[in-house]
Enzyme design. Structure first.
Site, PDB file in Angstrom:
ATOM      1  N   HIS A  95      -8.319  -1.173   0.689  1.00  0.00           N
ATOM      2  CA  HIS A  95      -7.369  -2.251   0.448  1.00  0.00           C
ATOM      3  C   HIS A  95      -8.207  -3.491   0.188  1.00  0.00           C
ATOM      4  O   HIS A  95      -9.118  -3.777   0.959  1.00  0.00           O
ATOM      5  CB  HIS A  95      -6.512  -2.539   1.677  1.00  0.00           C
ATOM      6  CG  HIS A  95      -5.791  -1.346   2.229  1.00  0.00           C
ATOM      7  ND1 HIS A  95      -4.429  -1.306   2.331  1.00  0.00           N
ATOM      8  CD2 HIS A  95      -6.249  -0.176   2.722  1.00  0.00           C
ATOM      9  CE1 HIS A  95      -4.073  -0.150   2.877  1.00  0.00           C
ATOM     10  NE2 HIS A  95      -5.155   0.553   3.133  1.00  0.00           N
ATOM     11  N   LYS A 155     -12.446  -3.760   8.571  1.00  0.00           N
ATOM     12  CA  LYS A 155     -12.340  -4.600   7.383  1.00  0.00           C
ATOM     13  C   LYS A 155     -13.449  -5.632   7.293  1.00  0.00           C
ATOM     14  O   LYS A 155     -14.042  -6.025   8.290  1.00  0.00           O
ATOM     15  CB  LYS A 155     -10.979  -5.272   7.317  1.00  0.00           C
ATOM     16  CG  LYS A 155     -10.679  -6.227   8.457  1.00  0.00           C
ATOM     17  CD  LYS A 155      -9.249  -6.777   8.318  1.00  0.00           C
ATOM     18  CE  LYS A 155      -8.911  -7.729   9.438  1.00  0.00           C
ATOM     19  NZ  LYS A 155      -7.512  -8.134   9.414  1.00  0.00           N
ATOM     20  N   GLN A 163       0.265 -11.346  -3.092  1.00  0.00           N
ATOM     21  CA  GLN A 163      -1.183 -11.139  -2.979  1.00  0.00           C
ATOM     22  C   GLN A 163      -1.734 -10.677  -4.314  1.00  0.00           C
ATOM     23  O   GLN A 163      -1.047 -10.037  -5.091  1.00  0.00           O
ATOM     24  CB  GLN A 163      -1.476 -10.036  -1.963  1.00  0.00           C
ATOM     25  CG  GLN A 163      -1.158 -10.382  -0.546  1.00  0.00           C
ATOM     26  CD  GLN A 163      -1.244  -9.147   0.324  1.00  0.00           C
ATOM     27  OE1 GLN A 163      -0.532  -8.169   0.094  1.00  0.00           O
ATOM     28  NE2 GLN A 163      -2.112  -9.178   1.304  1.00  0.00           N
ATOM     29  N   ARG A 187       6.979 -11.133   5.203  1.00  0.00           N
ATOM     30  CA  ARG A 187       6.654 -10.814   6.587  1.00  0.00           C
ATOM     31  C   ARG A 187       7.387 -11.812   7.466  1.00  0.00           C
ATOM     32  O   ARG A 187       7.335 -13.019   7.213  1.00  0.00           O
ATOM     33  CB  ARG A 187       5.137 -10.917   6.830  1.00  0.00           C
ATOM     34  CG  ARG A 187       4.376  -9.905   6.010  1.00  0.00           C
ATOM     35  CD  ARG A 187       2.877 -10.004   6.192  1.00  0.00           C
ATOM     36  NE  ARG A 187       2.236  -9.113   5.237  1.00  0.00           N
ATOM     37  CZ  ARG A 187       0.927  -9.001   5.068  1.00  0.00           C
ATOM     38  NH1 ARG A 187       0.109  -9.724   5.819  1.00  0.00           N
ATOM     39  NH2 ARG A 187       0.434  -8.173   4.187  1.00  0.00           N
ATOM     40  N   HIS A 200      -5.486  -1.480  -4.448  1.00  0.00           N
ATOM     41  CA  HIS A 200      -5.989  -0.375  -3.636  1.00  0.00           C
ATOM     42  C   HIS A 200      -6.870   0.497  -4.496  1.00  0.00           C
ATOM     43  O   HIS A 200      -6.477   0.884  -5.594  1.00  0.00           O
ATOM     44  CB  HIS A 200      -4.823   0.410  -3.050  1.00  0.00           C
ATOM     45  CG  HIS A 200      -4.010  -0.430  -2.116  1.00  0.00           C
ATOM     46  ND1 HIS A 200      -2.891  -1.116  -2.529  1.00  0.00           N
ATOM     47  CD2 HIS A 200      -4.215  -0.744  -0.823  1.00  0.00           C
ATOM     48  CE1 HIS A 200      -2.421  -1.815  -1.508  1.00  0.00           C
ATOM     49  NE2 HIS A 200      -3.195  -1.621  -0.461  1.00  0.00           N
ATOM     50  N   CYS A 240       0.776  -1.234   0.000  1.00  0.00           N
ATOM     51  CA  CYS A 240       0.000   0.000   0.000  1.00  0.00           C
ATOM     52  C   CYS A 240       0.813   1.292   0.000  1.00  0.00           C
ATOM     53  O   CYS A 240       0.501   2.189  -0.788  1.00  0.00           O
ATOM     54  CB  CYS A 240      -1.074  -0.003   1.080  1.00  0.00           C
ATOM     55  SG  CYS A 240      -0.699  -0.947   2.529  1.00  0.00           S
ATOM     56  N   ASP A 289      -3.254  -8.129  -4.763  1.00  0.00           N
ATOM     57  CA  ASP A 289      -3.504  -6.940  -3.957  1.00  0.00           C
ATOM     58  C   ASP A 289      -3.960  -5.790  -4.853  1.00  0.00           C
ATOM     59  O   ASP A 289      -3.493  -5.651  -5.970  1.00  0.00           O
ATOM     60  CB  ASP A 289      -2.183  -6.564  -3.276  1.00  0.00           C
ATOM     61  CG  ASP A 289      -2.377  -5.534  -2.183  1.00  0.00           C
ATOM     62  OD1 ASP A 289      -3.516  -5.375  -1.707  1.00  0.00           O
ATOM     63  OD2 ASP A 289      -1.374  -4.887  -1.816  1.00  0.00           O
TER      64      ASP A 289
END
Length: 639
Positions: free
Chosen positions: A512, A466, A382, A364, A386, A335, A384
């Site tokens: 997100h 979320k 991911q 991570r 945004h 992000c 992912d």
RNA sequence: GCCGCCGUGGCUCAGUGGUAGAGCACACCCUUGGUAAGGGUGAGGUCGAGGGUUCGAUUCUCUCCGGCGGCACCA
């Protein structure tokens, strides 16, 4: 006095009559099967006295509400057995019913061994045979604390001390065993039955807090009858057969090794699945008007400090020392980098919503004990994205995201999706006012998307509330994959803005969102969901061509070329082995189609398709065969 | 990270205080066989890593690494 039964009829009983009296009055068989009762909506012991006008339902062991009671009863059997066998060295703590069973946490210096489990199980069965009456007593708080202290049960004493004032302190006695418990319980140990099994040993922190002492937890399963128990144990075996770590090795999809703990070595076959999924997702995102970007993996800690990650999650970030003492962090998420792209040039409200996707590699530093095959790794990608949008657009963006997600899950046969709403956690960024706004918009959006959700209090991300999307796989297990998070904080911290219609700078909102979640994890889920038998479009090897004898080799070579040119992932097996041997091998490898070729096929220009796990087969002309495979091999929703 | 268990050929696993076995896979040979294992021969292991005890350690012990089952964690 009069008692109202579930069917609306009334029974007249003597004053002070109990549930047992009621069951006796109704029928012998009911008395035999009765475990507890529901009185005016609350579950109570059968020995509890009834009052005039009470609405009573006797709960028998086949009743859905009985399972929890049985499991709780069995937990007490375990505790009693443990006290009898290891009493000198053991304190009891808590032992609740859980999904499919129960556990009991003990404080004991000596570790339990698997042999102890057998002994405990045997003793539990003996206690059932003893048919000890289970009785309830209400004690004075101070007496109860003193009592448990006097018998060396300090954990129990602590629990009682911490019970809210005014809460009755009820103790349950069975044989020589006495335990603090809210109840209700079956009237005697015989009624509990023997449809239980102790399953595993584990450590668990007292009160779930890693600062506290480690207790020994014994897990078990318990059911209303042996058939249910057997079914459950069978299901466990099934789940074990589907274990993605086992299948991943057998099917040569990937491996892990200690030099890169928590990171995956994808083999060609696994990587084929990976790439196929990515390609599929790219198509879907493109159609949904996302743009794709790619951002750096090594980013100066300054950016992470600005975004708040350094402070909140720095412990889980890997860092690298660059020259001149400059510290870079390997990105744990995309992000902040996406915000940097957003910030290039000036943005207008006309640019919103801007949906920015990335298949970004994230690292991570997960605690060593957290890693688990593909499900929990240190390096993952991911799907992912945004979405930068205005507050007004949160609702419509959430709605379209939900429908995109549900459609995609359907393509994999996940039709059951549960939505969880996680609100503000204790450790968080942003003011309460911002959180109020974020939670409210998200709730509204879910409502308008027509989705039911359950509340998951305090589980939100540090920057916003979320939604978590939990899918149910082929054998009924739940996996959290998708997520959508509303974020008012990061745009503020990283100073993202756009020019609105009023000519002024405004903060965009960031959503997100991910659908697969981590691709690694999603593949793990798919392996278990399909039990390794991937649909044709995902199967790493879609067909294997194999011959009955060497006479058909030349023809097989032709077929092989044609299939390859048609884009079918094909392998060839011309080994000098019997056809049944080769079929067995490729069936075990879970290849969806085996193409068997012999003299006949070579002469007629046909192919014989043998579908995985089926005896019957399809003889088609080569052209038809290719058409069929090509059609079936297309990804869902392909045009 | 915490508690417990585990780490033996490519895989699944047996075993022992005197440096190791099985099945499958693999290689070679024989077999050309029509739908889930044809036969023979052979090669392959510094028993997770490092200390200690011992005449001698894969085996006992300690530390570390990794895996498994949970717990805690999961942006």
């Amino acid at each position: 006095m009069n008692i109202i039964l579930k069917d609306g009829s009334t029974r007249t009983l003597n004053q002070g009559a109990t549930g047992l009296d009621l069951a006796t009055a109704i029928s012998k068989s009911l008395l035999k099967d009765a475990l507890v009762m529901r009185v005016d909506g609350a579950l109570l012991d059968l020995t509890h006295p009834l009052h005039d006008g009470a609405q009573v339902e006797i709960i028998t062991r086949s009743h859905p509400a009985a399972l929890d009671v049985i499991r709780h009863d069995v937990a007490h059997l375990l505790a009693e057995a443990a006290k009898e066998l290891y009493g000198d060295d053991l304190q009891i703590t808590i032992g609740p019913a859980i999904d499919n069973g129960f556990y009991y946490d003990f404080a004991r210096k000596t570790p339990f061994t698997p042999e102890d489990l057998e002994k405990l199980e045997k003793r539990m069965a003996e206690i059932v045979d003893r048919d000890e009456p289970i009785t309830r007593e209400v004690w004075d708080r101070d007496n109860a604390v003193a009592f448990f202290k006097s018998i060396g049960e300090h954990y129990k004493a602590e629990i009682i001390n911490d019970l809210p004032a005014g809460e009755p302190i009820s103790l349950y006695r069975q044989g020589n065993f006495i335990d603090l418990c809210r109840g209700p319980h079956a009237p005697s140990t015989k009624k509990v039955g023997k449809a239980f099994k102790l399953l595993k040993l584990a450590g668990a922190y007292w009160r779930g807090d890693s600062k506290n002492a480690m207790l020994q937890r014994v897990y078990g399963t318990a059911w209303a009858d042996d058939t249910q128990l057997k079914d459950y144990l069978f299901k466990l075996e099934e789940a074990e057969k589907r274990d993605h770590r086992k299948l991943g090795k057998e099917m040569d999809l990937f491996h892990m090794q200690e030099e890169a703990a928590g990171s995956v070595f994808w083999h060609p076959k696994g990587w084929t699945i990976y790439q196929t999924l990515k390609k599929y997702m790219r198509q879907k995102l493109e159609k949904a008007e996302y743009v794709e970007v790619n951002t750096p993996e090594l980013v100066d800690r300054k950016l992470w400090e600005a975004s708040g990650h350094w402070e909140k999650f720095g412990q889980n970030m890997f860092t690298v020392q660059a020259e001149e003492g400059r510290t870079l962090a390997i990105k744990p998420m995309n992000c902040p980098c996406h915000v940097q792209i957003f910030k290039q040039g000036s943005k207008s409200y006309r640019d919103l919503p801007l949906r920015m996707g990335e298949f970004g590699s994230c690292h991570r530093n997960e605690p060593s004990g957290a890693m688990h095959g593909l499900m929990r790794v240190r390096r993952f990608v991911q799907d992912d994205a945004h979405i930068f949008c205005t507050e007004d657009q949160i609702t419509s963006e959430t709605k379209s995201f939900c429908s995109l997600l549900l459609g995609i899950y359907k393509d994999f046969g996940f039709n059951d999706v549960i939505v969880k709403f996680s609100d503000r956690p204790e450790v968080r960024a942003g003011t309460d006012a911002v959180w109020d706004k974020a939670e409210e918009s998200l709730k509204k959006a879910v409502g308008e998307a027509g989705l039911a959700y359950t509340l998951n209090p305090g589980e939100g991300a540090f920057y916003g509330p979320k939604l978590e999307f939990v899918l149910r796989d082929a054998i009924g297990r739940d996996w959290q994959c998708g997520t959508l998070q509303v974020d008012f904080v990061l745009p503020e911290r990283l100073d993202a803005s756009y020019i609105a219609e009023d000519g002024q700078k405004h903060r965009p909102v960031m959503l997100h969102r991910a659908i697969f979640g981590s691709i690694e994890r999603f593949i793990g889920v798919l392996i278990e969901h399909y039990a390794g038998r991937f649909p044709l479009w995902l199967a790493p090897v879609q067909t294997v061509i194999t011959t009955v004898t060497g006479d058909a080799d030349a023809y097989a070579q032709q077929v092989f070329e044609k299939l390859k040119n048609a884009g079918i992932r094909t392998e060839m097996d011309l080994r000098n082995e019997k056809i049944s041997y080769k079929i067995r091998e490729h069936s075990l490898a879970k290849v969806p189609y085996i193409i068997v070729l012999g003299k006949q096929e070579a002469e007629n220009g046909t192919v014989v398709l043998r579908m995985l796990g089926r005896q019957d087969q399809l003889t088609l002309s080569l052209g038809e065969g290719i058409d069929r495979l090509q059609k079936e091999a297309q990804s869902p929703g392909h045009e």
